[in-house]
Design a protein around this motif. Structure first.
Motif, PDB file in Angstrom:
ATOM      1  N   GLN A 148      57.089  55.929  50.875  1.00 43.80           N
ATOM      2  CA  GLN A 148      57.848  54.710  50.546  1.00 43.80           C
ATOM      3  C   GLN A 148      57.034  53.452  50.845  1.00 43.80           C
ATOM      4  N   GLY A 149      55.843  53.652  51.344  1.00 50.25           N
ATOM      5  CA  GLY A 149      54.954  52.516  51.599  1.00 50.25           C
ATOM      6  C   GLY A 149      55.082  51.963  53.010  1.00 50.25           C
ATOM      7  N   LYS A 150      55.829  52.661  53.871  1.00 50.52           N
ATOM      8  CA  LYS A 150      55.956  52.170  55.252  1.00 50.52           C
ATOM      9  C   LYS A 150      54.668  52.465  55.999  1.00 50.52           C
ATOM     10  N   ASN A 151      54.261  51.499  56.762  1.00 51.61           N
ATOM     11  CA  ASN A 151      53.023  51.608  57.523  1.00 51.61           C
ATOM     12  C   ASN A 151      53.360  52.297  58.846  1.00 51.61           C
ATOM     13  N   ILE A 152      53.107  53.606  58.919  1.00 49.61           N
ATOM     14  CA  ILE A 152      53.516  54.345  60.124  1.00 49.61           C
ATOM     15  C   ILE A 152      52.313  55.044  60.763  1.00 49.61           C
ATOM     16  N   HIS A 153      52.503  55.391  62.031  1.00 54.01           N
ATOM     17  CA  HIS A 153      51.482  56.147  62.754  1.00 54.01           C
ATOM     18  C   HIS A 153      52.221  57.296  63.450  1.00 54.01           C
ATOM     19  N   VAL A 154      51.582  58.454  63.521  1.00 51.95           N
ATOM     20  CA  VAL A 154      52.247  59.620  64.121  1.00 51.95           C
ATOM     21  C   VAL A 154      51.477  60.093  65.350  1.00 51.95           C
ATOM     22  N   TYR A 155      52.207  60.371  66.441  1.00 53.23           N
ATOM     23  CA  TYR A 155      51.624  61.066  67.585  1.00 53.23           C
ATOM     24  C   TYR A 155      52.041  62.519  67.468  1.00 53.23           C
ATOM     25  N   THR A 156      51.084  63.418  67.395  1.00 56.30           N
ATOM     26  CA  THR A 156      51.416  64.841  67.329  1.00 56.30           C
ATOM     27  C   THR A 156      51.004  65.514  68.634  1.00 56.30           C
ATOM     28  N   CYS A 157      51.966  66.246  69.236  1.00 51.49           N
ATOM     29  CA  CYS A 157      51.671  66.928  70.507  1.00 51.49           C
ATOM     30  C   CYS A 157      51.007  68.259  70.178  1.00 51.49           C
ATOM     31  N   GLU A 158      50.035  68.664  70.959  1.00 52.47           N
ATOM     32  CA  GLU A 158      49.255  69.851  70.565  1.00 52.47           C
ATOM     33  C   GLU A 158      50.086  71.141  70.566  1.00 52.47           C
ATOM     34  N   THR A 159      51.099  71.208  71.459  1.00 55.59           N
ATOM     35  CA  THR A 159      52.039  72.343  71.502  1.00 55.59           C
ATOM     36  C   THR A 159      51.397  73.632  72.026  1.00 55.59           C
ATOM     37  N   ARG A 160      51.191  73.639  73.317  1.00 60.59           N
ATOM     38  CA  ARG A 160      50.722  74.844  74.001  1.00 60.59           C
ATOM     39  C   ARG A 160      51.780  75.934  73.894  1.00 60.59           C
ATOM     40  N   PRO A 161      51.447  77.223  73.854  1.00 54.89           N
ATOM     41  CA  PRO A 161      50.078  77.733  73.854  1.00 54.89           C
ATOM     42  C   PRO A 161      49.513  78.019  72.456  1.00 54.89           C
ATOM     43  N   TYR A 162      50.323  77.888  71.415  1.00 52.47           N
ATOM     44  CA  TYR A 162      49.846  78.269  70.083  1.00 52.47           C
ATOM     45  C   TYR A 162      49.193  77.131  69.308  1.00 52.47           C
ATOM     46  N   LEU A 163      49.348  75.919  69.838  1.00 53.01           N
ATOM     47  CA  LEU A 163      48.680  74.734  69.265  1.00 53.01           C
ATOM     48  C   LEU A 163      49.061  74.444  67.806  1.00 53.01           C
ATOM     49  N   GLN A 164      50.346  74.696  67.483  1.00 51.46           N
ATOM     50  CA  GLN A 164      50.777  74.410  66.101  1.00 51.46           C
ATOM     51  C   GLN A 164      50.623  72.926  65.762  1.00 51.46           C
ATOM     52  N   GLY A 165      50.862  72.060  66.767  1.00 46.42           N
ATOM     53  CA  GLY A 165      50.774  70.619  66.511  1.00 46.42           C
ATOM     54  C   GLY A 165      49.343  70.187  66.237  1.00 46.42           C
ATOM     55  N   ALA A 166      48.432  70.746  67.030  1.00 46.91           N
ATOM     56  CA  ALA A 166      47.019  70.372  66.874  1.00 46.91           C
ATOM     57  C   ALA A 166      46.430  70.992  65.618  1.00 46.91           C
ATOM     58  N   ARG A 167      46.809  72.239  65.345  1.00 48.41           N
ATOM     59  CA  ARG A 167      46.164  72.938  64.231  1.00 48.41           C
ATOM     60  C   ARG A 167      46.839  72.637  62.887  1.00 48.41           C
ATOM     61  N   ILE A 168      48.174  72.627  62.865  1.00 50.24           N
ATOM     62  CA  ILE A 168      48.838  72.593  61.551  1.00 50.24           C
ATOM     63  C   ILE A 168      49.406  71.206  61.240  1.00 50.24           C
ATOM     64  N   THR A 169      50.095  70.596  62.221  1.00 48.47           N
ATOM     65  CA  THR A 169      50.648  69.256  61.951  1.00 48.47           C
ATOM     66  C   THR A 169      49.515  68.269  61.661  1.00 48.47           C
ATOM     67  N   ALA A 170      48.477  68.322  62.489  1.00 50.51           N
ATOM     68  CA  ALA A 170      47.354  67.390  62.279  1.00 50.51           C
ATOM     69  C   ALA A 170      46.722  67.625  60.905  1.00 50.51           C
ATOM     70  N   LEU A 171      46.654  68.885  60.495  1.00 51.73           N
ATOM     71  CA  LEU A 171      46.078  69.206  59.174  1.00 51.73           C
ATOM     72  C   LEU A 171      46.924  68.608  58.042  1.00 51.73           C
ATOM     73  N   GLU A 172      48.254  68.756  58.179  1.00 50.87           N
ATOM     74  CA  GLU A 172      49.131  68.194  57.136  1.00 50.87           C
ATOM     75  C   GLU A 172      49.056  66.675  57.108  1.00 50.87           C
TER      76      GLU A 172
END
Ligand code: RUB
Length: 317
Positions: A148-172
């Motif tokens: 929608q054109g909103k200027n946003i920033h995201v903090y993604t938590c790495e999510t121990r122990p499988y690191l879904q946040g670091a591996r998959i959220t960051a990728l998306e």
């Protein structure tokens, strides 16, 4: 992105159990197609379909979308042969399209809560439509706000122990071109106290009838810190993940995974040999810590005991 081919429902079940396939939306769709696979392989045998349903439902006990989807699929597996196969195939396609539609709609409802300039924190991987995993809810909200054109920033938590946040959220987030910062889970309190976070949006594996939320372990501590800092905390979910048969979070089964997933990373020891560890894969965030439940039918606010039923089931309580 790796492509895996599954030719037996047992392989699919193992892929869910071992976390190769994860996230409540993705495993729901795998449940639907696992039933279709079984219908095809058994030449339309209703008993084989029922047994496959039991197997698939046993793989991840917390995520209710999987249970509901499998039950829906098994309920149309009537008769036998080609007729059964055709009914099951039709249902799988309906479920797949419905889920995508839910994600677009809840993305729009949720994006209305996001303001230009917001920094949003998320936990684990609750993807976006068209993302790296299949489906997802929290990033559907974030992606829609970005588009929608909103200027946003995201903090993604790495999510121990499988690191879904670091591996998959960051990728998306990278794929969609959304600016982001990776933090370890234990940094969220610091970031909130420093005024770095405006809103929190997480996914959900199950919302009970009173609005308690089961989501990836760590969600609860973020919600507690958010309350302290008066930061709005939302879950993005769909009506399919709201479970009216579960009165409160107390009756949600939390999947306990093998402690070796905590003491090792990809088979490499990260703790002294013999260390005791515990791995509850999800935790329960009580309803009073949740500012709103984002669904395809709109954003639902407290009191959840009555409002969830009113909005989702359209009944007066
Ligand atoms: C994933 C997780 C996600 C929810 C929401 O846990 O907790 O936040 O499943 O998913 P796991 P979605 O990696 O153990 O499955 O919004 O994608 O349905």
């Amino acid at each position: 992105e790796e492509i895996h081919t599954f030719t037996e429902v047992e392989q699919l079940g193992e892929a869910i159990r071992s976390m190769m396939i994860r996230g409540s939306g993705a495993i729901g769709i795998c449940g639907a197609y696992g039933i279709f696979l079984t219908a095809l392989k058994s030449n339309g045998n209703a008993q084989a379909v029922k047994e496959a349903g039991d197997l698939l439902k046993s793989t991840r006990p917390t995520a209710v979308n999987l249970m509901k989807t499998v039950d829906e699929m098994v309920s149309v597996a009537k008769g036998s042969g080609e007729d059964l196969i055709s009914e099951v195939e039709k249902k799988a396609v309906i479920i797949l399209k419905r889920q995508l539609e839910f994600e677009y709609k809840l993305g729009e409802h949720g994006a209305a809560l996001i303001e230009d300039g917001d920094t949003i924190m998320t936990h684990c991987h609750s993807g976006a439509y068209g993302g790296a995993g299949y489906g997802g809810r929290a990033l559907s909200v974030i992606r829609t706000a970005h588009e929608q054109g909103k200027n946003i920033h995201v903090y993604t938590c790495e999510t121990r122990p499988y690191l879904q946040g670091a591996r998959i959220t960051a990728l998306e987030l990278k794929k969609f071109g959304i600016p982001h910062t990776l933090i370890t889970d234990n940094m969220s309190g610091f970031c909130m106290s420093e005024g770095k976070i405006d809103k929190i949006v997480v996914g959900s594996d199950r919302v009970s009838a009173n609005g308690d939320l089961a989501n990836k372990v760590g969600t609860y501590m973020h919600a507690l810190a958010a309350k302290e800092h008066q930061i709005p905390f939302y879950t993005a979910t769909s009506s399919h993940t709201i479970d009216f048969n579960t009165p409160s979070g107390k009756s949600i089964e939390v999947e306990m995974r093998n402690p070796s997933e905590v003491t090792q990373f990809k088979g490499m020891p990260i703790a002294p040999e013999g260390t005791n560890a515990l791995y509850p894969s999800f935790d329960i965030t009580p309803n009073h810590l949740i500012s709103g439940i984002i669904t395809e039918k709109g954003v639902i606010s407290a009191p959840y005991e009555t409002n969830l039923k009113k909005v989702i089931e359209k009944v007066e309580v």
